[in-house]
Design a protein around this motif. Structure first.
Motif, PDB file in Angstrom:
ATOM      1  N   LEU A   7       0.841  -1.199   0.000  1.00  0.00           N
ATOM      2  CA  LEU A   7       0.000   0.000   0.000  1.00  0.00           C
ATOM      3  C   LEU A   7       0.875   1.247   0.000  1.00  0.00           C
ATOM      4  CD1 LEU A   7      -2.854   1.185   0.229  1.00  0.00           C
ATOM      5  CD2 LEU A   7      -2.723   0.865   2.700  1.00  0.00           C
ATOM      6  N   ASP A   8       0.634   2.102  -0.984  1.00  0.00           N
ATOM      7  CA  ASP A   8       1.401   3.341  -1.157  1.00  0.00           C
ATOM      8  C   ASP A   8       0.452   4.529  -0.979  1.00  0.00           C
ATOM      9  OD1 ASP A   8       3.155   5.354  -1.922  1.00  0.00           O
ATOM     10  OD2 ASP A   8       3.014   4.902  -4.060  1.00  0.00           O
ATOM     11  N   VAL A   9       0.617   5.245   0.145  1.00  0.00           N
ATOM     12  CA  VAL A   9      -0.265   6.364   0.471  1.00  0.00           C
ATOM     13  C   VAL A   9       0.384   7.664   0.023  1.00  0.00           C
ATOM     14  CG1 VAL A   9      -1.490   7.590   2.304  1.00  0.00           C
ATOM     15  CG2 VAL A   9      -1.138   5.115   2.479  1.00  0.00           C
ATOM     16  N   GLY A  10      -0.207   8.319  -0.959  1.00  0.00           N
ATOM     17  CA  GLY A  10       0.298   9.593  -1.434  1.00  0.00           C
ATOM     18  C   GLY A  10      -0.475  10.754  -0.845  1.00  0.00           C
ATOM     19  N   GLY A  11      -0.111  11.954  -1.255  1.00  0.00           N
ATOM     20  CA  GLY A  11      -0.793  13.130  -0.733  1.00  0.00           C
ATOM     21  C   GLY A  11      -2.216  13.254  -1.222  1.00  0.00           C
ATOM     22  N   THR A  12      -2.526  12.638  -2.370  1.00  0.00           N
ATOM     23  CA  THR A  12      -3.863  12.739  -2.956  1.00  0.00           C
ATOM     24  C   THR A  12      -4.507  11.375  -3.169  1.00  0.00           C
ATOM     25  OG1 THR A  12      -3.134  14.730  -4.130  1.00  0.00           O
ATOM     26  CG2 THR A  12      -5.180  13.713  -4.882  1.00  0.00           C
ATOM     27  N   TRP A  13      -3.706  10.393  -3.602  1.00  0.00           N
ATOM     28  CA  TRP A  13      -4.226   9.064  -3.907  1.00  0.00           C
ATOM     29  C   TRP A  13      -3.481   7.978  -3.138  1.00  0.00           C
ATOM     30  CZ3 TRP A  13      -8.445   8.036  -6.929  1.00  0.00           C
ATOM     31  CH2 TRP A  13      -8.929   9.078  -7.719  1.00  0.00           C
ATOM     32  N   MET A  14      -4.158   6.871  -2.911  1.00  0.00           N
ATOM     33  CA  MET A  14      -3.537   5.662  -2.392  1.00  0.00           C
ATOM     34  C   MET A  14      -3.514   4.635  -3.517  1.00  0.00           C
ATOM     35  SD  MET A  14      -5.287   5.177   1.369  1.00  0.00           S
ATOM     36  CE  MET A  14      -6.987   5.274   0.787  1.00  0.00           C
ATOM     37  N   LYS A  15      -2.340   4.053  -3.751  1.00  0.00           N
ATOM     38  CA  LYS A  15      -2.214   2.968  -4.729  1.00  0.00           C
ATOM     39  C   LYS A  15      -1.884   1.697  -3.968  1.00  0.00           C
ATOM     40  CE  LYS A  15      -0.144   6.246  -7.975  1.00  0.00           C
ATOM     41  NZ  LYS A  15       1.086   6.580  -8.726  1.00  0.00           N
ATOM     42  N   ALA A  16      -2.441   0.597  -4.407  1.00  0.00           N
ATOM     43  CA  ALA A  16      -2.232  -0.642  -3.664  1.00  0.00           C
ATOM     44  C   ALA A  16      -2.133  -1.824  -4.599  1.00  0.00           C
ATOM     45  CB  ALA A  16      -3.369  -0.858  -2.674  1.00  0.00           C
ATOM     46  N   ALA A  17      -1.566  -2.899  -4.068  1.00  0.00           N
ATOM     47  CA  ALA A  17      -1.470  -4.144  -4.829  1.00  0.00           C
ATOM     48  C   ALA A  17      -1.443  -5.314  -3.864  1.00  0.00           C
ATOM     49  CB  ALA A  17      -0.210  -4.149  -5.690  1.00  0.00           C
ATOM     50  N   LEU A  18      -1.862  -6.456  -4.362  1.00  0.00           N
ATOM     51  CA  LEU A  18      -1.580  -7.734  -3.720  1.00  0.00           C
ATOM     52  C   LEU A  18      -0.461  -8.359  -4.545  1.00  0.00           C
ATOM     53  CD1 LEU A  18      -5.189  -9.059  -3.000  1.00  0.00           C
ATOM     54  CD2 LEU A  18      -3.626  -7.872  -1.443  1.00  0.00           C
ATOM     55  N   ALA A  19       0.631  -8.694  -3.882  1.00  0.00           N
ATOM     56  CA  ALA A  19       1.810  -9.197  -4.587  1.00  0.00           C
ATOM     57  C   ALA A  19       2.130 -10.612  -4.143  1.00  0.00           C
ATOM     58  CB  ALA A  19       3.017  -8.291  -4.320  1.00  0.00           C
ATOM     59  N   GLY A  20       2.435 -11.466  -5.094  1.00  0.00           N
ATOM     60  CA  GLY A  20       2.886 -12.803  -4.767  1.00  0.00           C
ATOM     61  C   GLY A  20       4.279 -12.773  -4.162  1.00  0.00           C
ATOM     62  N   LEU A  21       4.665 -13.853  -3.543  1.00  0.00           N
ATOM     63  CA  LEU A  21       5.986 -13.888  -2.913  1.00  0.00           C
ATOM     64  C   LEU A  21       7.109 -13.878  -3.941  1.00  0.00           C
ATOM     65  CD1 LEU A  21       5.523 -16.262   0.142  1.00  0.00           C
ATOM     66  CD2 LEU A  21       4.943 -13.840  -0.136  1.00  0.00           C
ATOM     67  N   ASP A  22       6.763 -14.086  -5.207  1.00  0.00           N
ATOM     68  CA  ASP A  22       7.756 -13.971  -6.271  1.00  0.00           C
ATOM     69  C   ASP A  22       7.846 -12.547  -6.821  1.00  0.00           C
ATOM     70  OD1 ASP A  22       5.336 -13.759  -7.555  1.00  0.00           O
ATOM     71  OD2 ASP A  22       5.736 -15.300  -9.061  1.00  0.00           O
ATOM     72  N   GLY A  23       7.039 -11.626  -6.257  1.00  0.00           N
ATOM     73  CA  GLY A  23       7.053 -10.235  -6.676  1.00  0.00           C
ATOM     74  C   GLY A  23       5.999  -9.873  -7.699  1.00  0.00           C
ATOM     75  N   ALA A  24       5.323 -10.858  -8.264  1.00  0.00           N
ATOM     76  CA  ALA A  24       4.300 -10.582  -9.274  1.00  0.00           C
ATOM     77  C   ALA A  24       3.116  -9.851  -8.649  1.00  0.00           C
ATOM     78  CB  ALA A  24       3.824 -11.887  -9.907  1.00  0.00           C
ATOM     79  N   LEU A  25       2.611  -8.813  -9.341  1.00  0.00           N
ATOM     80  CA  LEU A  25       1.442  -8.085  -8.867  1.00  0.00           C
ATOM     81  C   LEU A  25       0.194  -8.839  -9.301  1.00  0.00           C
ATOM     82  CD1 LEU A  25       2.451  -4.360  -9.546  1.00  0.00           C
ATOM     83  CD2 LEU A  25       2.784  -5.746  -7.489  1.00  0.00           C
ATOM     84  N   LEU A  26      -0.567  -9.319  -8.324  1.00  0.00           N
ATOM     85  CA  LEU A  26      -1.735 -10.150  -8.597  1.00  0.00           C
ATOM     86  C   LEU A  26      -3.004  -9.329  -8.743  1.00  0.00           C
ATOM     87  CD1 LEU A  26      -0.957 -12.850  -5.883  1.00  0.00           C
ATOM     88  CD2 LEU A  26      -0.261 -12.859  -8.292  1.00  0.00           C
ATOM     89  N   TYR A  27      -3.016  -8.156  -8.123  1.00  0.00           N
ATOM     90  CA  TYR A  27      -4.209  -7.305  -8.132  1.00  0.00           C
ATOM     91  C   TYR A  27      -3.767  -5.886  -7.799  1.00  0.00           C
ATOM     92  CZ  TYR A  27      -8.532  -5.155  -6.351  1.00  0.00           C
ATOM     93  OH  TYR A  27      -9.585  -4.308  -6.127  1.00  0.00           O
ATOM     94  N   GLU A  28      -4.318  -4.901  -8.499  1.00  0.00           N
ATOM     95  CA  GLU A  28      -3.982  -3.504  -8.250  1.00  0.00           C
ATOM     96  C   GLU A  28      -5.254  -2.676  -8.113  1.00  0.00           C
ATOM     97  OE1 GLU A  28      -0.465  -1.928 -10.556  1.00  0.00           O
ATOM     98  OE2 GLU A  28      -0.864  -3.752 -11.725  1.00  0.00           O
ATOM     99  N   ALA A  29      -5.199  -1.638  -7.263  1.00  0.00           N
ATOM    100  CA  ALA A  29      -6.348  -0.761  -7.054  1.00  0.00           C
ATOM    101  C   ALA A  29      -5.856   0.583  -6.561  1.00  0.00           C
ATOM    102  CB  ALA A  29      -7.313  -1.381  -6.037  1.00  0.00           C
ATOM    103  N   ARG A  30      -6.734   1.586  -6.589  1.00  0.00           N
ATOM    104  CA  ARG A  30      -6.398   2.899  -6.036  1.00  0.00           C
ATOM    105  C   ARG A  30      -7.642   3.553  -5.472  1.00  0.00           C
ATOM    106  NH1 ARG A  30      -3.799   6.769 -10.212  1.00  0.00           N
ATOM    107  NH2 ARG A  30      -5.038   8.470  -9.414  1.00  0.00           N
ATOM    108  N   ARG A  31      -7.415   4.438  -4.495  1.00  0.00           N
ATOM    109  CA  ARG A  31      -8.493   5.159  -3.838  1.00  0.00           C
ATOM    110  C   ARG A  31      -7.983   6.553  -3.491  1.00  0.00           C
ATOM    111  NH1 ARG A  31     -10.401   0.932  -4.882  1.00  0.00           N
ATOM    112  NH2 ARG A  31     -11.653  -0.516  -3.647  1.00  0.00           N
ATOM    113  N   PRO A  32      -8.856   7.564  -3.397  1.00  0.00           N
ATOM    114  CA  PRO A  32      -8.436   8.876  -2.898  1.00  0.00           C
ATOM    115  C   PRO A  32      -8.139   8.798  -1.411  1.00  0.00           C
ATOM    116  CG  PRO A  32     -10.811   8.826  -3.231  1.00  0.00           C
ATOM    117  CD  PRO A  32     -10.287   7.540  -3.796  1.00  0.00           C
ATOM    118  N   THR A  33      -7.205   9.619  -0.943  1.00  0.00           N
ATOM    119  CA  THR A  33      -6.889   9.625   0.488  1.00  0.00           C
ATOM    120  C   THR A  33      -7.969  10.297   1.319  1.00  0.00           C
ATOM    121  OG1 THR A  33      -5.703  11.721   0.320  1.00  0.00           O
ATOM    122  CG2 THR A  33      -4.400   9.709   0.048  1.00  0.00           C
TER     123      THR A  33
END
Length: 310
Positions: free
Chosen positions: A7-33
């Motif tokens: 989860l990456d919380v920015g000043g305006t938006w939050m970006k997030a992902a579910l990542a596998g243990l191999d580093g692959a991004l399995l799911y991505e989403a974003r929301r306003p803070t």
């Protein structure tokens, strides 16, 4: 499938992902803070988003996330898991790691500074890989940098290393969110450029990207706004490279998306200002807007690597 929350919380938006243990991004989403509704709402939004991510993992991958990595802006005490202060989000001393761990089923949670986490990702997997010493500078809602040393990032004695956005480059200049005047962030962040362009253009709903497009279209007023920001940025960067002597200067964040509109004048402005300093290579971030999520995922996976067996 085993995975972690990033989860990456920015000043305006939050970006997030579910990542596998191999580093692959399995799911991505974003929301306003939701920062316009105050710091308590921001904290509630973060917790709510993290719980949504946990539920998504359970329903789609058959198991809950095993750890979480969270990147937040401002001053961060990573050892205690406390978001100490963010001028852009308005919070102070939020025990975010503990709050999130409680809400996510007591899984291990790593909390870190958003730019340092982005720098970690660039150092291990992006433009800083193999460079040894680099600065990763994020130009977004705010301005800050990560000091890269091989595969690690220097946080400083109290977790505030790299806050170059609060170098004073124009004494007595515009008020910064930190309370100072003439800080780099108040002159060369995406927010600052957007405000300046709104004033000059007379249009309210414009931002830095609009200013960049106007520059590319040959608008002289926009070019003046852009030039002032680039010159302030170059002054701040030369101060930073004088102190830290990086081999590579990596520029990321929203402003980096302007491409050559930013990089061409910035490289020239920095080159004009150096004297005895060694001019670093100035390159765009390789991971772009995904750096924060990638880095947060790395932090989470690092927790699993060192956690004792249950």
């Amino acid at each position: 499938m085993r995975h972690v929350i990033a989860l990456d919380v920015g000043g305006t938006w939050m970006k997030a992902a579910l990542a596998g243990l191999d580093g692959a991004l399995l799911y991505e989403a974003r929301r306003p803070t939701g920062r316009e509704r105050g710091p308590d709402t921001v904290v509630e939004s973060i917790i709510g988003f993290a719980k949504e991510l946990r539920a998504h993992g359970q329903s789609h991958f058959g198991t809950a996330a095993e750890a979480a990595g969270v990147a937040v802006p401002g001053i961060v005490d990573a050892e205690r898991g406390v978001a100490v202060h963010s001028a852009n989000l308005g919070w102070r001393n939020v025990p975010l790691r503990g709050l999130l761990s409680h809400e996510l089923g007591r899984i291990p949670v790593a909390l870190g500074h958003d730019v340092r986490i982005g720098g970690l990702a660039e150092g291990r997997m992006g433009a800083g890989r193999g460079t040894g010493r680099f600065l990763f500078v994020s130009l977004g809602t705010g301005v800050a940098c990560a000091i890269g040393m091989d595969d690690e990032i220097e946080a400083g004695a109290r977790g505030s290393a790299g806050e170059i956005g609060h170098i004073v480059v124009r004494p007595g200049g515009p008020v910064c969110g930190c309370g100072g005047r003439g800080c780099l962030e108040a002159l060369a962040s995406a927010d600052a450029i957007g405000r300046a362009w709104a004033t000059v253009s007379g249009e309210r709903a414009v931002g830095a990207a609009d200013c960049a497009r106007a520059v590319e279209a040959g608008d002289e007023a926009a070019s003046g706004v852009w030039r002032a920001a680039v010159e302030a940025l170059a002054d701040g960067l030369v101060t930073a490279l004088t102190i830290m002597d990086p081999r590579t200067l990596i520029i990321g964040g929203g402003l980096a998306e302007a491409g050559d509109t930013l990089f061409t004048p910035l490289r020239a402005a920095v080159a004009e200002r150096v004297t005895f300093q060694k001019l670093p290579v100035i390159v765009p971030a390789a991971l772009g807007g995904a750096a924060g999520c990638v880095g947060a995922g790395l932090l989470a996976r690092d927790l699993l690597a060192v956690a004792p067996a249950a």
